[in-house]
Design a protein around this motif. Structure first.
Motif, mmCIF file in Angstrom:
data_model
loop_
_atom_site.group_PDB
_atom_site.id
_atom_site.type_symbol
_atom_site.label_atom_id
_atom_site.label_comp_id
_atom_site.label_asym_id
_atom_site.label_seq_id
_atom_site.Cartn_x
_atom_site.Cartn_y
_atom_site.Cartn_z
ATOM 1 N N THR A 59 -18.342 -57.938 -14.842
ATOM 2 C CA THR A 59 -19.562 -58.823 -15.096
ATOM 3 C C THR A 59 -19.778 -58.623 -16.597
ATOM 4 O O THR A 59 -20.818 -59.196 -17.068
ATOM 5 C CB THR A 59 -20.788 -58.323 -14.292
ATOM 6 O OG1 THR A 59 -20.909 -57.262 -14.301
ATOM 7 C CG2 THR A 59 -20.819 -58.944 -12.793
ATOM 8 N N TRP A 60 -18.906 -57.887 -17.186
ATOM 9 C CA TRP A 60 -19.115 -57.391 -18.763
ATOM 10 C C TRP A 60 -19.375 -58.818 -19.493
ATOM 11 O O TRP A 60 -20.484 -58.687 -20.192
ATOM 12 C CB TRP A 60 -17.942 -56.628 -19.074
ATOM 13 C CG TRP A 60 -18.424 -55.842 -20.424
ATOM 14 C CD1 TRP A 60 -18.825 -56.520 -21.665
ATOM 15 C CD2 TRP A 60 -18.084 -54.575 -20.938
ATOM 16 N NE1 TRP A 60 -19.075 -55.469 -22.731
ATOM 17 C CE2 TRP A 60 -18.383 -54.255 -22.257
ATOM 18 C CE3 TRP A 60 -17.594 -53.502 -20.219
ATOM 19 C CZ2 TRP A 60 -18.376 -53.010 -22.830
ATOM 20 C CZ3 TRP A 60 -17.326 -52.167 -20.574
ATOM 21 C CH2 TRP A 60 -17.834 -52.079 -22.138
ATOM 22 N N ALA A 61 -18.531 -59.763 -19.523
ATOM 23 C CA ALA A 61 -18.607 -60.749 -20.272
ATOM 24 C C ALA A 61 -20.065 -61.707 -20.068
ATOM 25 O O ALA A 61 -20.357 -62.299 -20.769
ATOM 26 C CB ALA A 61 -17.556 -61.647 -20.128
ATOM 27 N N ASP A 62 -20.876 -61.484 -18.900
ATOM 28 C CA ASP A 62 -21.861 -62.442 -18.675
ATOM 29 C C ASP A 62 -23.318 -61.623 -18.563
ATOM 30 O O ASP A 62 -24.105 -62.286 -18.734
ATOM 31 C CB ASP A 62 -21.538 -62.741 -16.922
ATOM 32 C CG ASP A 62 -20.150 -63.360 -16.883
ATOM 33 O OD1 ASP A 62 -19.940 -64.246 -17.693
ATOM 34 O OD2 ASP A 62 -19.624 -62.865 -15.910
ATOM 35 N N GLU A 63 -23.351 -60.126 -18.538
ATOM 36 C CA GLU A 63 -24.467 -59.504 -18.375
ATOM 37 C C GLU A 63 -25.275 -59.754 -19.724
ATOM 38 O O GLU A 63 -26.627 -60.171 -19.369
ATOM 39 C CB GLU A 63 -24.413 -58.177 -18.092
ATOM 40 C CG GLU A 63 -25.192 -57.506 -17.427
ATOM 41 C CD GLU A 63 -24.883 -56.082 -16.915
ATOM 42 O OE1 GLU A 63 -23.782 -56.112 -16.456
ATOM 43 O OE2 GLU A 63 -25.941 -55.485 -17.004
ATOM 44 N N ALA A 64 -25.021 -59.656 -20.659
ATOM 45 C CA ALA A 64 -25.892 -60.014 -21.781
ATOM 46 C C ALA A 64 -26.440 -61.279 -21.954
ATOM 47 O O ALA A 64 -27.713 -61.511 -22.069
ATOM 48 C CB ALA A 64 -25.285 -59.552 -23.256
ATOM 49 N N PHE A 65 -25.592 -62.320 -21.462
ATOM 50 C CA PHE A 65 -26.011 -63.797 -21.569
ATOM 51 C C PHE A 65 -27.273 -63.781 -20.318
ATOM 52 O O PHE A 65 -28.354 -64.388 -20.689
ATOM 53 C CB PHE A 65 -25.162 -64.609 -21.290
ATOM 54 C CG PHE A 65 -25.542 -66.187 -21.199
ATOM 55 C CD1 PHE A 65 -25.585 -66.869 -22.266
ATOM 56 C CD2 PHE A 65 -25.882 -66.522 -20.135
ATOM 57 C CE1 PHE A 65 -25.864 -68.143 -22.468
ATOM 58 C CE2 PHE A 65 -26.138 -68.130 -20.031
ATOM 59 C CZ PHE A 65 -26.174 -68.867 -21.325
ATOM 60 N N ALA B 216 -28.331 -56.669 -27.647
ATOM 61 C CA ALA B 216 -28.098 -57.283 -26.362
ATOM 62 C C ALA B 216 -26.837 -56.844 -25.774
ATOM 63 O O ALA B 216 -26.571 -57.547 -24.813
ATOM 64 C CB ALA B 216 -27.911 -59.029 -26.871
ATOM 65 N N PHE B 217 -26.395 -55.570 -26.058
ATOM 66 C CA PHE B 217 -25.015 -55.012 -25.529
ATOM 67 C C PHE B 217 -25.418 -54.355 -24.407
ATOM 68 O O PHE B 217 -26.070 -53.403 -24.133
ATOM 69 C CB PHE B 217 -24.503 -54.239 -26.538
ATOM 70 C CG PHE B 217 -23.470 -53.450 -26.337
ATOM 71 C CD1 PHE B 217 -22.282 -54.293 -25.921
ATOM 72 C CD2 PHE B 217 -22.992 -52.239 -26.059
ATOM 73 C CE1 PHE B 217 -21.075 -53.680 -25.526
ATOM 74 C CE2 PHE B 217 -21.921 -51.611 -25.455
ATOM 75 C CZ PHE B 217 -20.883 -52.244 -25.082
ATOM 76 N N VAL B 218 -25.387 -55.184 -23.097
ATOM 77 C CA VAL B 218 -25.789 -54.507 -21.901
ATOM 78 C C VAL B 218 -24.740 -54.630 -20.979
ATOM 79 O O VAL B 218 -24.111 -55.849 -20.871
ATOM 80 C CB VAL B 218 -27.028 -55.072 -21.255
ATOM 81 C CG1 VAL B 218 -28.164 -54.570 -22.028
ATOM 82 C CG2 VAL B 218 -27.290 -56.400 -21.085
ATOM 83 N N TRP B 219 -24.330 -53.896 -20.003
ATOM 84 C CA TRP B 219 -23.049 -54.069 -19.104
ATOM 85 C C TRP B 219 -23.181 -53.090 -17.934
ATOM 86 O O TRP B 219 -23.535 -51.919 -18.174
ATOM 87 C CB TRP B 219 -21.450 -54.032 -20.088
ATOM 88 C CG TRP B 219 -21.253 -52.889 -20.509
ATOM 89 C CD1 TRP B 219 -21.665 -52.445 -21.898
ATOM 90 C CD2 TRP B 219 -20.643 -51.653 -19.832
ATOM 91 N NE1 TRP B 219 -21.234 -51.082 -21.985
ATOM 92 C CE2 TRP B 219 -20.567 -50.663 -20.875
ATOM 93 C CE3 TRP B 219 -19.994 -51.394 -18.595
ATOM 94 C CZ2 TRP B 219 -20.021 -49.414 -20.648
ATOM 95 C CZ3 TRP B 219 -19.348 -49.973 -18.517
ATOM 96 C CH2 TRP B 219 -19.392 -49.252 -19.486
ATOM 97 N N HIS B 220 -22.604 -53.470 -16.940
ATOM 98 C CA HIS B 220 -22.215 -52.373 -15.937
ATOM 99 C C HIS B 220 -20.907 -52.501 -15.356
ATOM 100 O O HIS B 220 -20.797 -51.883 -14.173
ATOM 101 C CB HIS B 220 -23.406 -52.686 -14.679
ATOM 102 C CG HIS B 220 -24.870 -52.320 -15.103
ATOM 103 N ND1 HIS B 220 -25.449 -53.146 -15.712
ATOM 104 C CD2 HIS B 220 -25.147 -51.033 -15.101
ATOM 105 C CE1 HIS B 220 -26.796 -52.518 -15.977
ATOM 106 N NE2 HIS B 220 -26.702 -51.045 -15.558
ATOM 107 N N GLY B 221 -19.812 -53.023 -16.021
ATOM 108 C CA GLY B 221 -18.524 -52.916 -15.301
ATOM 109 C C GLY B 221 -17.861 -54.080 -15.645
ATOM 110 O O GLY B 221 -18.269 -55.103 -16.205
ATOM 111 N N PRO B 222 -16.412 -53.977 -15.701
ATOM 112 C CA PRO B 222 -15.531 -55.052 -16.462
ATOM 113 C C PRO B 222 -15.865 -56.422 -15.567
ATOM 114 O O PRO B 222 -15.683 -57.335 -16.299
ATOM 115 C CB PRO B 222 -14.079 -54.674 -16.070
ATOM 116 C CG PRO B 222 -14.198 -53.095 -15.335
ATOM 117 C CD PRO B 222 -15.646 -52.942 -15.150
#
Ligand code: GCV
Length: 954
Positions: free
Chosen positions: A366-372, A358-364
């Protein structure tokens, strides 16, 4: 804070060491017996040294006398381990018998394999414990008393055997043996981030333990690896990096992996592979990897069938998709569930599973939110044999972050947790950071997903929801170092990961105590001190690294050094305050991803735990914590006490010199030396940064400070530039300061006088002339005789001026710019005695990384085949320096051979990292030419960026 290990108690352990040393003086002979022989750490916690306590030894010798033959496969492994372990612990050879002939016989098996187990252990009881659970207890068989190690499954027997040995290793009484255990997590998975080229992503202990190119040859250490994993209950392993090379699924590789799978199977471990989602395209030229494409579905089905033909118990795939550049279903407008289900469908007929990260991100931001936000809406859409693997927190294995909001939010999707055993963000193989307390916090976190009490442990253990599969994965810290983990004490994390995966209810103290006793012995003060050090180490690391949940302050790509300035988007420090507002009311809304009972705790400043304050809130520096301190005062205090405590860890270890063998003691002490130095760098960098931001004086201490600009730079001796820095005054009065760069030997620095008012920062430019041998140097700042100077240092690479070299070559392409006074070396320069240098034999290649503007560093010559550079060395002793590295890509070792002998070798280098290799060369009485053969590991490239030949003085 672990209640039992307060700072005071840690201080108290110093006294325990002192007392222990005194006691030891009384028992010198005993000490000599236990600590004199050097150990290399290779045996990990499976040392099985003879029990040193005479009464206990006698009782164990009575209790265990022989092992009854168990069977083949996993049963044979269990039997072999018991014989080996008991023989070592009891200091006498333990024989294998066909049937018990004496009291103290150990009978191990399943109801199918052993008639004694069948008749003495009710099948229903064993069934209840499952195929991995076991009982260890006494029974009367005919005229003898035996010890039964019994399970419904062979793996359970193996785990029971290790349990029995653990009892002896930790010196427990065995009179009333009555053990019944079953694992809490069904899947207990090792994740290796090992690459085909032998490197290990985020590996800090050498290269991969798996020698891919030598497979199908089975190296003896594969068995040792399997034993170590099995001993703590690991039942599956993904052997390659999630940033997956598709080659791992090639037909050739699958065939070669089969014997490795056989080896692991004998220790109850299933082999799994990370799969590159674009494999059908990469391996077989399909035009797409679209999960809805019929040809793609057929490809995966055929691939699964092929794998199971060679590896009948293959565990399944692990996939990192649409994350950090990896291909995935989103490339085709499909969802992560579509992608996972494609592979799940292929594996299903064979009983395999697909683990989807589930480790997906595009930048600091939104990082904490993107996987959720990506995965929660997909709940219920994943196949029954698919799992979603969720990192413990929403960022990336930081020393402190909240539990991931996806735990508990996927009631209809099999879920598992990913922990990081390798210490990417927690000091790597340099700092002691025992992660078990951190992991326990996550296991114990109440998600409220199915009401109060829905802990993460209950979610990933599979009891909170109706999951068909669940468990926990650990990103491993094993490498080719003799002791597996580089830092001897880092193996405590490997052990702790497995033990906690088996039973998250175990306390951190219990697990640490067990590891210390098994790894170093049971000397009382040793156990007390080292257990305390382990349990306290994470808080100590956190306190000089990133207190109050500020998070992600490491930089440089390698995530070891501080880079608080370049990570401002993470902690959002400005003149008014610090911290990332992730609230629903005014921030990014991350708090709203948790269940309401949790949201309300994190959302409000009144209830948010202080240790996560800056993760969820942006607050003024003067915000008061529950302790009554302001945030800025806490930051200052924490960094100062963090360094003090790191030094204290070092002293405590130093005090254990009589309880630990000399080799391990010395090697660990060297790591502590580095930890203390590095903790100082952390303290100075972060304290100076936050003073600069806040301009608030520390109420307890004062200092002057200096900060350099960029993270690292190159200083050319030929064109010395003034070094730019900022000098600050964190005292209450104006100061006149004499500022000089604290330079290594052979350099000079001017001294610049500067007046700095209280709470001000002033830019200063200090002329510096490098000299001496070229290399990397961490430079600081001096201000006269002042002792209160905090410096955010800078690492610089120096190059010698051409004017002091006999030969100075800038290697690279014919077109790239040339460094001042250096001569060009390109592949087309064949040896020419008049010129004094050139290639002999086949010429190499060259590259120009045009993005790097430094004329010397941007280009190089390279090849994967060896090349020979001949240089003319004038009469007398000289030093040749060869600069290696690559501005754009990581590089593996470059070897330099002279007369067939390796005379220099570079370490693994990250991208844009360089190293000067030193080769002394003697030109004799009248000069001579010397052949420098440059080579690399198979399939890798050697690099040569520059060469400088300097006459030795005198
Ligand atoms: C395997 C972090 C690490 C990467 C790692 C990634 C992941 O970003 O720095 O090295 O890649 O996490 O977990 O996929």
């Amino acid at each position: 804070m672990n209640a039992k290990w307060t700072r005071r108690r840690l201080l108290g352990t110093s006294a325990a060491v002192a007392a222990g040393t005194y006691l030891l003086d009384q028992q010198a002979a005993w000490a000599a017996l236990t600590t004199s022989a050097d150990e290399d750490g290779h045996e990990l916690w499976l040392r099985y040294r003879q029990v040193d306590e005479p009464r206990l030894l006698a009782s164990y010798r009575r209790a265990f006398t022989q092992v009854v033959k168990a069977g083949d496969g996993v049963l044979a492994s269990a039997q072999a381990e018991l014989v080996r372990g008991l023989s070592g612990l009891l200091g006498r050879s333990i024989g294998v018998v066909d049937a018990p002939t004496r009291s103290g016989a150990v009978v191990l098996g399943t109801p199918e394999s052993s008639p004694i187990v069948r008749s003495h252990c009710p099948a229903a009881e064993l069934e209840k414990l499952g195929p991995e659970g076991y009982v260890v207890r006494r029974a009367r068989v005919g005229k003898v008393d035996v010890v039964l190690v019994a399970s419904a499954g062979e793996r359970g027997v193996l785990y029971g055997a290790f349990h029995l040995l653990r009892l002896l290793q930790t010196q427990r009484g065995v009179e009333k043996l009555n053990v019944a255990e079953r694992p809490a997590n069904p899947l207990r998975l090792a994740n290796h981030w090992d690459n085909l080229d032998g490197s290990v992503e985020r590996g800090y202990s050498g290269t991969s333990i798996f020698h891919w190119y030598d497979l199908p040859e089975i190296k003896p250490h594969y068995v040792e690896y399997a034993r170590a994993m099995a001993s703590v209950g690991i039942n599956a392993t993904v052997v390659n990096n999630v940033n997956a090379n598709a080659e791992f699924l090639s037909s050739e590789m699958i065939e070669k992996l089969a014997p490795l799978a056989d080896t692991l199977r004998a220790w109850g471990i299933k082999l799994q592979l990370s799969a590159n989602f674009a494999s059908p395209m990469v391996l077989d030229g399909l035009e797409t990897a679209d999960p809805f494409d019929p040809a793609v579905r057929t490809w995966w089905r055929d691939k699964a069938t092929e794998i199971y033909t060679h590896i009948p118990d293959f565990g399944g795939f692990l996939v990192k998709a649409n994350s950090e550049g990896q291909p995935g279903p989103v490339d085709y407008g499909r969802t992560h569930a579509d992608g996972a289900n494609l592979l799940a469908e292929a594996l299903e007929p064979h009983g395999g599973i697909v683990i989807w990260r589930a480790f997906v991100w595009h930048g600091p931001e939104t990082w904490a939110d993107e996987a959720f936000e990506t995965f929660q809406p997909l709940d219920g859409e994943f196949a029954a044999n698919a799992l979603v693997q969720i990192k413990n927190g929403p960022i990336d294995f930081q020393v402190r972050e909240p539990a991931h909001p996806l735990f508990g939010a996927l009631p209809r999707t099999n879920s598992m947790m990913e922990l990081q055993v390798t210490q990417e963000y927690t000091g790597q193989s340099t700092h002691l950071c025992y992660a078990v307390p951190l992991w326990k916090e996550v296991y114990d976190f109440d998600t409220h997903g199915a009401g109060p009490g829905t802990t993460v442990a209950s979610v990933v253990g599979g009891t909170a929801f109706d999951y068909g599969h669940s468990g926990v994965a650990g990103v491993m810290n094993f490498g080719s170092s003799t002791n597996w983990t580089g830092h001897h004490l880092a193996a405590a994390n490997t052990h702790g990961f497995g033990r906690l995966a088996w039973n998250p209810q175990l306390s951190a103290e219990q697990i640490a105590d067990e590891w210390v006793r098994s790894t170093f012995g049971s000397h009382r003060s040793l156990v007390t001190v080292l257990t305390g050090m382990l349990l306290h180490s994470r808080e100590i690391y956190e306190s000089y690294n990133s207190p109050l949940g500020a998070g992600f302050v490491q930089g440089g790509g390698d995530h070891l050094d501080p880079c608080v300035r370049c990570n401002e988007p993470w902690h959002q420090s400005d003149a008014s305050g610090v911290g990332f507002d992730r609230t629903v009311a005014t921030g990014t809304g991350t708090t709203g991803h948790y269940f309401p009972a949790v949201t309300s705790v994190f959302e409000s400043l009144d209830t948010c735990p202080d240790e996560l304050l800056l993760f969820f809130h942006h607050v003024p520096y003067t915000h008061r914590l529950r302790s009554g301190k302001t945030v800025i005062q806490h930051i200052y205090d924490s960094h100062f006490s963090g360094l003090e405590n790191a030094s204290r860890l070092r002293s405590l270890w130093q005090g254990l010199r009589r309880q630990v063998d000399p080799r391990r003691h010395r090697e660990v002490l060297a790591r502590f030396d580095r930890q203390v130095d590095h903790a100082r760098q952390w303290r100075d960098t972060l304290v100076t940064y936050w003073f600069e931001k806040s301009r608030i004086l520390d109420r307890r201490r004062s200092w002057v400070q200096a900060q350099f600009g960029p993270m690292w730079t190159v200083l050319h001796e030929s064109s010395p530039a003034p070094m730019e820095l900022t000098v600050g005054n964190a005292t209450s009065g104006a100061l006149s300061l004499a500022v000089a760069v604290d330079v290594p030997e052979g350099w000079t620095s001017a001294t610049v006088d500067v007046d700095v008012p209280s709470r001000e920062l002033v830019p200063v430019s200090v002329p510096v002339q490098p000299g001496g041998p070229p290399g990397y140097f961490l430079v600081g700042v001096r201000m006269g005789a002042r002792k209160d100077v905090l410096v955010d240092p800078i690492e610089v690479l120096t190059t010698p001026a051409a004017s002091r070299c006999v030969l100075a070559l800038d290697a690279g392409t014919a077109a790239s710019p040339l460094h001042d006074g250096y001569r060009r070396l390109t592949p087309s320069d064949a040896w020419n005695a008049e010129v004094g240098y050139g290639w002999v034999g086949t010429a190499p290649e060259s590259r120009d990384r045009t993005g790097n503007t430094d004329a010397l560093l941007r280009d190089f010559v390279n090849d994967n085949a060896a090349s020979t550079l001949r240089i003319a060395v004038p009469a007398g002793a000289h030093d040749a320096y060869l600069l290696v590295g690559d501005a754009d890509v990581r590089s593996f070792a470059t070897y330099v051979r002279v007369d067939g002998k390796v005379v220099a070798e570079s370490p693994f280098l990250f991208r844009n990292d360089f190293a000067w290799l030193h080769v002394p060369l003697d030109g004799g009485a009248s000069g001579r030419s010397v052949d420098l053969e440059l080579s690399s590991a198979p399939n890798e490239h050697w690099h040569l960026v520059a060469l400088a030949l300097i006459a030795q003085k005198g």
